[in-house]
Design an enzyme around this catalytic site. Structure first.
Site, PDB file in Angstrom:
ATOM      1  N   ASP A  12      21.837   8.408  32.648  1.00 19.03           N
ATOM      2  CA  ASP A  12      22.456   7.151  32.203  1.00 19.03           C
ATOM      3  C   ASP A  12      23.624   7.427  31.263  1.00 19.03           C
ATOM      4  OD1 ASP A  12      23.072   4.592  31.384  1.00 19.03           O
ATOM      5  OD2 ASP A  12      21.165   4.222  30.374  1.00 19.03           O
ATOM      6  N   GLY A  13      24.821   7.046  31.737  1.00 21.24           N
ATOM      7  CA  GLY A  13      26.009   7.107  30.895  1.00 21.24           C
ATOM      8  C   GLY A  13      27.114   7.955  31.488  1.00 21.24           C
ATOM      9  N   MET A  20      19.811  10.489  28.652  1.00 28.75           N
ATOM     10  CA  MET A  20      21.063   9.834  28.266  1.00 28.75           C
ATOM     11  C   MET A  20      22.184  10.868  28.311  1.00 28.75           C
ATOM     12  SD  MET A  20      20.406   6.672  27.741  1.00 28.75           S
ATOM     13  CE  MET A  20      22.101   6.249  27.294  1.00 28.75           C
ATOM     14  N   HIS A  72      20.129  -2.106  36.475  1.00 26.77           N
ATOM     15  CA  HIS A  72      19.851  -1.534  35.154  1.00 26.77           C
ATOM     16  C   HIS A  72      20.253  -2.541  34.088  1.00 26.77           C
ATOM     17  CE1 HIS A  72      19.263   1.928  32.418  1.00 26.77           C
ATOM     18  NE2 HIS A  72      20.325   1.487  31.761  1.00 26.77           N
ATOM     19  N   PHE A  80      26.777   1.785  23.913  1.00 23.83           N
ATOM     20  CA  PHE A  80      28.034   1.270  24.464  1.00 23.83           C
ATOM     21  C   PHE A  80      28.285   1.825  25.858  1.00 23.83           C
ATOM     22  CE2 PHE A  80      28.248   1.249  19.904  1.00 23.83           C
ATOM     23  CZ  PHE A  80      28.708  -0.041  19.632  1.00 23.83           C
ATOM     24  N   GLY A  81      28.874   0.982  26.704  1.00 24.39           N
ATOM     25  CA  GLY A  81      29.334   1.446  28.002  1.00 24.39           C
ATOM     26  C   GLY A  81      30.697   2.109  27.854  1.00 24.39           C
ATOM     27  N   GLY A  82      31.147   2.715  28.953  1.00 26.03           N
ATOM     28  CA  GLY A  82      32.516   3.217  28.998  1.00 26.03           C
ATOM     29  C   GLY A  82      32.767   4.525  28.273  1.00 26.03           C
ATOM     30  N   MET A 129      16.738  -0.204  24.304  1.00 24.43           N
ATOM     31  CA  MET A 129      17.341   0.472  23.140  1.00 24.43           C
ATOM     32  C   MET A 129      16.990  -0.365  21.925  1.00 24.43           C
ATOM     33  SD  MET A 129      20.888   1.536  24.973  1.00 24.43           S
ATOM     34  CE  MET A 129      20.659   0.319  26.260  1.00 24.43           C
ATOM     35  N   HIS A 135      16.178  -1.018  30.185  1.00 23.55           N
ATOM     36  CA  HIS A 135      16.353   0.118  29.265  1.00 23.55           C
ATOM     37  C   HIS A 135      16.295  -0.442  27.846  1.00 23.55           C
ATOM     38  CE1 HIS A 135      19.409   3.383  27.748  1.00 23.55           C
ATOM     39  NE2 HIS A 135      18.229   3.483  27.164  1.00 23.55           N
ATOM     40  N   MET A 150      19.476  -4.240  23.847  1.00 27.00           N
ATOM     41  CA  MET A 150      19.819  -3.616  22.550  1.00 27.00           C
ATOM     42  C   MET A 150      19.517  -4.586  21.421  1.00 27.00           C
ATOM     43  SD  MET A 150      23.552  -2.077  23.431  1.00 27.00           S
ATOM     44  CE  MET A 150      23.903  -1.212  24.962  1.00 27.00           C
ATOM     45  N   SER A 180      24.628  -0.740  35.936  1.00 24.74           N
ATOM     46  CA  SER A 180      24.304  -1.327  34.636  1.00 24.74           C
ATOM     47  C   SER A 180      25.126  -2.588  34.430  1.00 24.74           C
ATOM     48  CB  SER A 180      24.614  -0.331  33.521  1.00 24.74           C
ATOM     49  OG  SER A 180      24.657  -1.021  32.293  1.00 24.74           O
TER      50      SER A 180
END
Ligand code: DX5
Ligand code: ZN
Length: 234
Positions: A187-188, A149, A45, A155-157, A80, A78, A49, A21
């Site tokens: 994803d995530g 998900m 990816h 948010f990433g991380g 969102m 993706h 958003m 991503s």
């Protein structure tokens, strides 16, 4: 846990694929961050958003158009966003290969799926951590990917939510029992440890942002995710 025969059958139909991503990449140096990993990955990816469906804003068609010029990789977008239908044409024109839309945004996804098909975009559906598999079950035969998900989107991380694993198992059971070719993307919060868990549950496409682009050696991170996932899937 899956029987050996089921594991083999889905591994043959859907080999493990890694989809870093770019949300975790350096947006001022996207081309070089991608170039560094390009020959070791399967899809790119791209998290779109709108600041409305999720409380964050990332990127849209202009950045995708620039990515398209910089790489031949499959651009897995993706969405969102609250209104995916309105943006499909612009995404296609920008160079997207596939889009995934959230069922929470489009409870009746047929118009989005129809339009994506008309435009020649692959299309899949995404469920948030608290959304049940049943929400997308009627549409699985139209999905190139069913996306689970494993963090709350935006948010990433974030940390992988293990409570979603039974949903991956249940999707795997449905997809195999209907002999569909639909991929299961997770994803995530994916790293080598959680990729093994998701792979064992039946995922075939692994999105990883932070664990790849924040790693000292992104290529090694990709390979360790691939190995961890593959060991469980095959
Ligand atoms: C979250 C995004 C994810 C995210 C994954 O809203 O959909 O694709 O970038 O990033 P990591 O791997 O950092 O959880
Ligand atoms: Zn994503």
């Amino acid at each position: 846990m899956w029987s050996v025969s089921v594991l083999h059958s889905h591994a043959m139909k859907n080999p493990v694929r890694i989809a870093p991503s770019i949300l975790a990449a350096d947006f001022a140096n996207l081309a070089s961050d991608i170039e560094r990993v390009a020959s070791f990955i399967d899809l790119l990816h791209v998290d779109v958003m709108d600041g409305h469906f999720v409380p964050n804003i990332s990127l849209g068609p202009p950045v995708i158009a620039s990515l398209r010029k910089a790489t031949d990789l499959y651009l897995d977008c993706h969405l969102m966003i609250t209104d995916p239908l309105t943006y499909l044409e612009a995404l296609k024109e920008a160079g997207a290969d596939g889009v995934t839309a959230h069922i929470e945004a489009v409870p009746n996804p047929n118009p989005v799926m129809d339009r994506a098909a008309e435009l020649g975009l692959d299309v899949g559906l995404v469920i948030n951590p608290l959304t049940p598999v049943e929400a997308i079950e009627p549409y699985l035969d139209r999905c190139s990917m069913a996306v689970v998900m494993s963090v709350h989107p935006g948010f990433g991380g974030q940390s992988f939510i293990e409570a979603v694993l039974p949903k991956i198992e249940s999707l795997r059971e449905i997809i195999d029992s209907r002999a569909l070719l639909t991929d299961i993307q997770v994803d995530g919060g994916i790293d080598r440890r959680t990729a093994a868990l998701a792979g064992a549950a039946g995922a075939t496409v692994f999105v990883a942002g932070t664990s790849v682009f924040h790693a000292e050696d992104p290529v090694q991170a990709i390979e360790s995710i691939r190995n961890a996932a593959t060991r469980e899937v095959t």
